[in-house]
Design an enzyme around this catalytic site. Sequence first.
Site, PDB file in Angstrom:
ATOM      1  N   CYS A 253      -6.294 -38.349  -3.216  1.00 23.83           N
ATOM      2  CA  CYS A 253      -7.131 -37.584  -2.102  1.00 23.83           C
ATOM      3  C   CYS A 253      -6.743 -37.986  -0.705  1.00 23.83           C
ATOM      4  O   CYS A 253      -7.331 -39.053  -0.406  1.00 23.83           O
ATOM      5  CB  CYS A 253      -8.459 -37.567  -2.301  1.00 23.83           C
ATOM      6  SG  CYS A 253      -9.735 -37.129  -1.184  1.00 23.83           S
TER       7      CYS A 253
ATOM      8  N   CYS B  49      -9.995 -38.924   1.350  1.00 24.31           N
ATOM      9  CA  CYS B  49     -10.627 -40.164   0.809  1.00 24.31           C
ATOM     10  C   CYS B  49      -9.798 -41.224   1.470  1.00 24.31           C
ATOM     11  O   CYS B  49     -10.502 -42.112   1.888  1.00 24.31           O
ATOM     12  CB  CYS B  49     -10.511 -40.158  -0.776  1.00 24.31           C
ATOM     13  SG  CYS B  49     -11.028 -38.773  -1.541  1.00 24.31           S
TER      14      CYS B  49
END
Length: 105
Positions: free
Chosen positions: A30, A33
Amino acid sequence: MALEITDATFEETVLKSDKPVMVDFWAAWCGPCRMVGPIIDEISTEYDGKAIVGKVDVDANQEFAAKYGVRNIPTVLVFQNGEVVGRQVGVAPKNAYAEAIDALL
């Protein structure tokens, strides 16, 4: 550095804590993230001894992500006395995370 939290340690580390707990639900693949991760690590260092700050890899630990309705990542949940008291979905500035903990201290 933020604490690595797993499904096996979540209840003891997060739900039974007598301090505020910030949990970053993330995954290695991600992109956003990877932007939040260093911020969470800084928060962990700054609030050492005052709050618990940790990360849950949702690919390896799905139980509590599902239990708390984490559908998008990054999602940062703030717990106090075993209850969710704050939620930030997506990337936010560092002060948003700091203020969430400050409000509980």
